[in-house]
Scaffold this motif. Structure first.
Motif, PDB file in Angstrom:
ATOM      1  N   PHE A  36       0.890  -1.093  -0.132  1.00 57.53           N
ATOM      2  CA  PHE A  36      -0.256  -0.253  -0.005  1.00 57.53           C
ATOM      3  C   PHE A  36       0.836   1.444   0.455  1.00 57.53           C
ATOM      4  CE2 PHE A  36      -2.538  -3.369   1.804  1.00 57.53           C
ATOM      5  CZ  PHE A  36      -3.837  -3.258   0.832  1.00 57.53           C
ATOM      6  N   VAL A  37       0.351   1.966  -0.775  1.00 62.03           N
ATOM      7  CA  VAL A  37       1.195   3.470  -0.869  1.00 62.03           C
ATOM      8  C   VAL A  37       0.401   3.968  -0.888  1.00 62.03           C
ATOM      9  CG1 VAL A  37       2.667   5.244  -2.457  1.00 62.03           C
ATOM     10  CG2 VAL A  37       2.928   2.481  -2.185  1.00 62.03           C
ATOM     11  N   ALA A  38       0.798   5.356  -0.345  1.00 58.77           N
ATOM     12  CA  ALA A  38      -0.267   6.693   0.130  1.00 58.77           C
ATOM     13  C   ALA A  38       0.123   7.610  -0.678  1.00 58.77           C
ATOM     14  CB  ALA A  38      -0.679   7.082   1.179  1.00 58.77           C
ATOM     15  N   THR A  39      -0.865   8.047  -2.276  1.00 57.18           N
ATOM     16  CA  THR A  39      -0.459   8.957  -2.888  1.00 57.18           C
ATOM     17  C   THR A  39      -0.368  10.534  -2.621  1.00 57.18           C
ATOM     18  OG1 THR A  39      -2.315   9.282  -4.110  1.00 57.18           O
ATOM     19  CG2 THR A  39      -0.401   7.786  -4.994  1.00 57.18           C
ATOM     20  N   ARG A  40      -1.135  10.936  -1.943  1.00 57.55           N
ATOM     21  CA  ARG A  40      -1.220  12.022  -1.211  1.00 57.55           C
ATOM     22  C   ARG A  40      -0.947  11.975  -0.128  1.00 57.55           C
ATOM     23  NH1 ARG A  40      -5.119  14.755  -3.973  1.00 57.55           N
ATOM     24  NH2 ARG A  40      -7.345  14.555  -3.823  1.00 57.55           N
ATOM     25  N   PRO A  41      -0.149  13.468  -0.379  1.00 55.39           N
ATOM     26  CA  PRO A  41       0.673  14.184   0.527  1.00 55.39           C
ATOM     27  C   PRO A  41       0.725  13.989   1.932  1.00 55.39           C
ATOM     28  CG  PRO A  41       0.168  15.345  -0.255  1.00 55.39           C
ATOM     29  CD  PRO A  41      -0.638  14.667  -0.595  1.00 55.39           C
ATOM     30  N   ARG A  42       1.862  13.711   2.735  1.00 56.40           N
ATOM     31  CA  ARG A  42       1.646  14.072   4.627  1.00 56.40           C
ATOM     32  C   ARG A  42       1.271  15.417   4.893  1.00 56.40           C
ATOM     33  NH1 ARG A  42       6.516  13.272   8.570  1.00 56.40           N
ATOM     34  NH2 ARG A  42       5.400  13.631  11.144  1.00 56.40           N
ATOM     35  N   ALA A  43       1.136  16.990   4.242  1.00 50.69           N
ATOM     36  CA  ALA A  43       0.955  17.711   4.642  1.00 50.69           C
ATOM     37  C   ALA A  43      -0.327  17.676   4.371  1.00 50.69           C
ATOM     38  CB  ALA A  43       1.720  18.860   3.151  1.00 50.69           C
TER      39      ALA A  43
END
Length: 266
Positions: A54-61
């Motif tokens: 699983f890779v999140a594409t939305r940034p941590r910000a």
């Protein structure tokens, strides 16, 4: 159906910055790189074999998947509960809540966000990621009798002669020690200095998903960014291939350690 008891997660490497985020910034967007686990996704993809990833594409910000839904910052979030400072987590007090408020010494946002704005991020990004991760871990445990989550992050260099790989298991609460020991052995063989739970012991993802008594283990991996990025620590460098090989060896060792448990469960 999962092909391995090992599940991989990369929650902090997202680089898809929505226009709404950019419009709300009061700082140069380039400063947000400091919040990223820069190219940890590239590292994980290079190491991945048959494992669920699983890779999140939305940034941590935009939203931090490694924070609980309740860690909303009242300084920037109109829907946050106003808790006394003593009831807030250290991360929240320092401006690194569910939606980060600052990077370094710089405040990020030119305005506060409405309850609906943050609620949408939770509903569309945070909850689906955690639901998918929970389902994958349940499926791995159902097939193999055990599941092991490797939550992949990166960190700035900790200093001369310091660890370049930090393992977090929430001080033994998130994983059986045998898995951490195997990873330490892999790092030692690769001559990579390794530490456990210092300075990173694991965050919300481990707290939420790990259940060693129910045969779901979770370990956070923090790789020194200088191992695999270029000198500016912005793009993959010549160290990417050997660091990916190190991560691949870690995955294989964890899977090997899980096999006797899987066999015993059958």
């Amino acid at each position: 159906m999962p092909a391995s008891p090992v599940v991989l997660s990369v929650p902090h490497a997202g680089r898809d910055y929505p226009p709404a985020l950019r419009a709300a910034l009061r700082v140069d967007p380039g400063l947000l790189i400091a919040l990223e686990d820069r190219h940890a996704d590239t590292l994980a993809l290079a190491a991945r074999g048959i494992e669920t990833l699983f890779v999140a594409t939305r940034p941590r910000a935009w939203i931090d998947l490694n924070r609980a839904e309740q860690e909303r910052d009242p300084i920037i979030d109109e829907g946050a509960m106003r808790l006394p400072e003593s009831a807030q987590s250290l991360k929240l007090r320092s401006g690194l809540g569910l939606v980060p408020r600052r990077v370094g010494t710089s405040d990020l946002w030119r305005r506060r966000f409405s309850d609906a704005e943050i609620g949408d991020r939770i509903a569309l990004d945070h909850r689906p990621y955690h639901a998918a991760l929970a389902a994958a871990l349940a499926a791995a445990r159902a097939r193999f009798g055990v599941a092991v989550l490797l939550d992949i992050h990166s960190m700035p260099p900790l200093g001369p002669n310091a660890a370049r790989l930090v393992l977090g298991d929430r001080f033994g609460r998130a994983s059986a020690g045998r898995f951490v020991s195997r990873i330490e052995g892999v790092a030692q063989a690769a001559r990579i200095r390794c530490a456990v739970n210092s300075p990173y012991a694991g965050g919300h993802i481990l707290e939420r998903h790990a259940a060693p008594a129910a045969a779901i283990h979770a370990i956070q991996l923090e790789f020194d960014r200088s191992l695999y990025l270029d000198r500016r620590r912005e793009e993959p460098g010549p160290g990417l291939e050997p660091t990916a090989a190190l991560l691949r060896a870690i995955i294989d060792a964890v899977a090997d350690e899980a096999l006797p448990l899987a066999a015993a469960a059958q």
